[in-house]
Design an enzyme around this catalytic site. Structure first.
Site, PDB file in Angstrom:
ATOM      1  N   ASP A 115      -8.984  17.346 -15.126  1.00  0.00           N
ATOM      2  CA  ASP A 115      -9.217  15.948 -15.484  1.00  0.00           C
ATOM      3  C   ASP A 115      -8.840  15.822 -16.954  1.00  0.00           C
ATOM      4  O   ASP A 115      -9.553  16.288 -17.836  1.00  0.00           O
ATOM      5  CB  ASP A 115     -10.690  15.590 -15.230  1.00  0.00           C
ATOM      6  CG  ASP A 115     -10.994  14.126 -15.546  1.00  0.00           C
ATOM      7  OD1 ASP A 115     -10.265  13.526 -16.365  1.00  0.00           O
ATOM      8  OD2 ASP A 115     -11.969  13.594 -14.986  1.00  0.00           O
ATOM      9  N   ARG A 133       0.844  -1.209   0.000  1.00  0.00           N
ATOM     10  CA  ARG A 133       0.000   0.000   0.000  1.00  0.00           C
ATOM     11  C   ARG A 133       0.876   1.254   0.000  1.00  0.00           C
ATOM     12  O   ARG A 133       0.556   2.264  -0.608  1.00  0.00           O
ATOM     13  CB  ARG A 133      -0.954   0.007   1.205  1.00  0.00           C
ATOM     14  CG  ARG A 133      -1.722   1.320   1.334  1.00  0.00           C
ATOM     15  CD  ARG A 133      -2.993   1.246   2.165  1.00  0.00           C
ATOM     16  NE  ARG A 133      -2.898   0.380   3.329  1.00  0.00           N
ATOM     17  CZ  ARG A 133      -2.196   0.659   4.428  1.00  0.00           C
ATOM     18  NH1 ARG A 133      -1.531   1.778   4.537  1.00  0.00           N
ATOM     19  NH2 ARG A 133      -2.177  -0.196   5.429  1.00  0.00           N
ATOM     20  N   TYR A 176     -17.838  14.827 -16.225  1.00  0.00           N
ATOM     21  CA  TYR A 176     -18.217  13.437 -15.995  1.00  0.00           C
ATOM     22  C   TYR A 176     -19.249  13.358 -14.864  1.00  0.00           C
ATOM     23  O   TYR A 176     -19.043  13.912 -13.773  1.00  0.00           O
ATOM     24  CB  TYR A 176     -16.956  12.641 -15.633  1.00  0.00           C
ATOM     25  CG  TYR A 176     -17.225  11.197 -15.371  1.00  0.00           C
ATOM     26  CD1 TYR A 176     -17.657  10.361 -16.400  1.00  0.00           C
ATOM     27  CD2 TYR A 176     -17.061  10.654 -14.111  1.00  0.00           C
ATOM     28  CE1 TYR A 176     -17.920   9.025 -16.162  1.00  0.00           C
ATOM     29  CE2 TYR A 176     -17.319   9.311 -13.867  1.00  0.00           C
ATOM     30  CZ  TYR A 176     -17.756   8.509 -14.893  1.00  0.00           C
ATOM     31  OH  TYR A 176     -18.014   7.192 -14.658  1.00  0.00           O
ATOM     32  N   LYS A 191      -9.521   4.773 -19.470  1.00  0.00           N
ATOM     33  CA  LYS A 191      -9.867   5.203 -20.830  1.00  0.00           C
ATOM     34  C   LYS A 191      -8.644   5.135 -21.752  1.00  0.00           C
ATOM     35  O   LYS A 191      -8.158   4.051 -21.997  1.00  0.00           O
ATOM     36  CB  LYS A 191     -10.485   6.607 -20.762  1.00  0.00           C
ATOM     37  CG  LYS A 191     -11.517   6.781 -19.631  1.00  0.00           C
ATOM     38  CD  LYS A 191     -12.753   5.910 -19.797  1.00  0.00           C
ATOM     39  CE  LYS A 191     -13.660   5.871 -18.564  1.00  0.00           C
ATOM     40  NZ  LYS A 191     -14.064   7.162 -18.016  1.00  0.00           N
TER      41      LYS A 191
HETATM   42  C1  LIG Z   1     -14.622   7.566 -16.755  1.00  0.00           C
HETATM   43  C2  LIG Z   1     -14.263   8.898 -16.260  1.00  0.00           C
HETATM   44  C3  LIG Z   1     -14.022   9.120 -14.903  1.00  0.00           C
HETATM   45  C4  LIG Z   1     -14.195   8.034 -13.874  1.00  0.00           C
HETATM   46  O1  LIG Z   1     -13.220   7.039 -14.029  1.00  0.00           O
HETATM   47  P1  LIG Z   1     -13.404   5.505 -13.577  1.00  0.00           P
HETATM   48  O2  LIG Z   1     -12.107   4.910 -13.989  1.00  0.00           O
HETATM   49  O3  LIG Z   1     -14.589   4.976 -14.334  1.00  0.00           O
HETATM   50  O4  LIG Z   1     -13.638   5.518 -12.120  1.00  0.00           O
HETATM   51  C5  LIG Z   1     -13.611  10.374 -14.514  1.00  0.00           C
HETATM   52  N1  LIG Z   1     -13.462  11.378 -15.401  1.00  0.00           N
HETATM   53  C6  LIG Z   1     -13.688  11.199 -16.722  1.00  0.00           C
HETATM   54  C7  LIG Z   1     -13.514  12.329 -17.662  1.00  0.00           C
HETATM   55  C8  LIG Z   1     -14.096   9.962 -17.196  1.00  0.00           C
HETATM   56  O5  LIG Z   1     -14.341   9.786 -18.499  1.00  0.00           O
END
Ligand SMILES: *Cc1c(COP(=O)(O)O)cnc(C)c1O
Length: 377
Positions: free
Chosen positions: A184, A60, A112, A209
């Protein structure tokens, strides 16, 4: 600590980013020369003696496979340090845990849906308040900052309307007001945009992604622009524990290597699909900023939405984005279902809007698939 020098650093700053992506993790395991970073599937690490450590104590707190990944990510974003988490939302949670009751956050309004839900349903219980603003409008951002605003969190391009915000000017505005700017960067990745180099303080990713890129992994990343923030994020990562497992760190490292070639092809497909849809009589509007591989489009008739989602054969009707396989999403019922209705209406997230993540299939197959899905026969 000399033991830790068994592992080299492969950041290689100064080289082209496509080279650095491929070289992620290479020359990390100098003890064996393993080209692919080994998966150190160990929860704990034995100490050679009292007060002596190999540099690793407990996974961790630190794990070699994770270290290789995090060093690569920090280098790619041009950050001070990077931290990996079990999902994108776990990474966002770590960022929100940097604040305390009574603090105020400002967020981009087109973002998101899960980020909205996390603040609205979880962090609100602990006294963290949030407002939402159109971050493409710098004056609106400035007017929305309060005395207790501690951070601005935004996506650019926004999601799902794919609007672009001026990150350099936003970073400057925030810095002048003592507000952290958090981006983000999931949709563009460091291959196409590096917010820290534009003056922002923190970068977050859903590495599920594009960074992972194969629809086979959930992961999240936080990259800190300076030492102080890095320490704070590292503390949250260890104290709360939502770390990425060694195996998933390895999968993500493997995904990173092909990011440039994947995204080049995905972007080319997205551009061609956007241009093709713009000419299509059943598409009323197409939202594509000319960068990245995401596009949204509004159909003329809501009845067509169900038809398209039911008829696509190569493109999958599925929630997510960024992988090598093309996906189509219905934001109203999927990714943005938790966003309040009036916000959705104002932004244009309605019952005729579809979001498409272009994969790396051949463009003519993608176009043919959309054409047959739109055709009434
Ligand atoms: C999918 C997504 C998230 C969340 O991510 P997870 O891996 O599904 O928890 C956050 N921000 C954006 C822009 C996303 O497309």
């Amino acid at each position: 600590m000399t033991e830790q020098k068994r592992f080299g650093s492969a950041r290689g700053r100064g080289r082209e980013i496509s080279t650095r992506l491929v070289q992620s993790g290479v020359r990390f395991d100098t003890a064996t020369g393993a080209l692919s970073v080994p998966i150190y599937q160990s929860a704990t690490f034995a100490h050679p003696g009292l007060g002596v450590s190999t540099g690793y104590d407990y996974t961790r707190s630190g794990n070699p496979t994770r270290q290789a990944l995090e060093e690569a990510l920090a280098g790619l974003e041009g950050g001070y340090a990077a931290y990996s988490f079990a999902s994108g939302l776990a990474a966002l949670t770590a960022v929100f845990l940097l604040f305390k009751s009574g603090d105020h956050l400002l967020l981009g309004e087109d973002l998101y849906g899960g980020t909205y839900r996390l603040l609205d349903r979880i962090f609100s219980r602990f006294g963290l308040t949030a407002d939402y603003v159109d971050t493409t409008d710098l004056a609106a951002v400035e007017a929305s900052l309060r005395d207790n605003t501690k951070a601005l969190v935004l996506e650019s391009p926004s999601n799902p309307m794919l609007k672009i915000s001026d990150l350099a000017n936003i970073a400057q505005l925030c810095r002048g007001r003592g507000v952290l700017s958090v981006v983000d960067n999931t949709l563009l990745t460091p291959y196409l945009q590096r917010p820290l180099q534009l003056g922002c303080d923190l970068v977050v990713h859903s590495a599920t992604k594009y960074l992972g890129g194969h629809n086979d992994l959930l992961a999240g990343v936080v990259v800190a622009g300076n030492e102080q923030l890095a320490k704070e994020v590292a503390f949250v990562q260890n104290a709360c524990g939502p770390v990425l497992s060694p195996h998933d760190c390895w999968l993500l490292l493997r995904g990173l290597k092909t990011l440039a070639v994947r995204l080049d092809r995905q972007q080319e497909n997205a551009t061609m699909l956007a241009n093709w849809l713009r000419e299509h009589p059943l598409a009323e509007a197409v939202y594509y900023p000319g960068l990245g591989a995401m596009l949204s489009f509004r159909l003329r008739d809501a009845a067509l939405v169900g038809q398209v989602l039911g008829k696509v054969k190569i493109i999958s009707y599925a929630e997510s984005l960024g992988g090598v396989e093309s996906l189509v999403t219905y934001p109203l019922l999927q990714t943005h279902a938790d966003v309040p209705e009036d916000t959705r209406r104002r932004l244009g997230i309605d019952d005729r809007l579809l979001r498409l993540s272009a994969g790396i299939e051949h463009i003519s197959d993608l176009r043919d698939d959309l054409e047959q899905a739109l055709s009434q026969q």
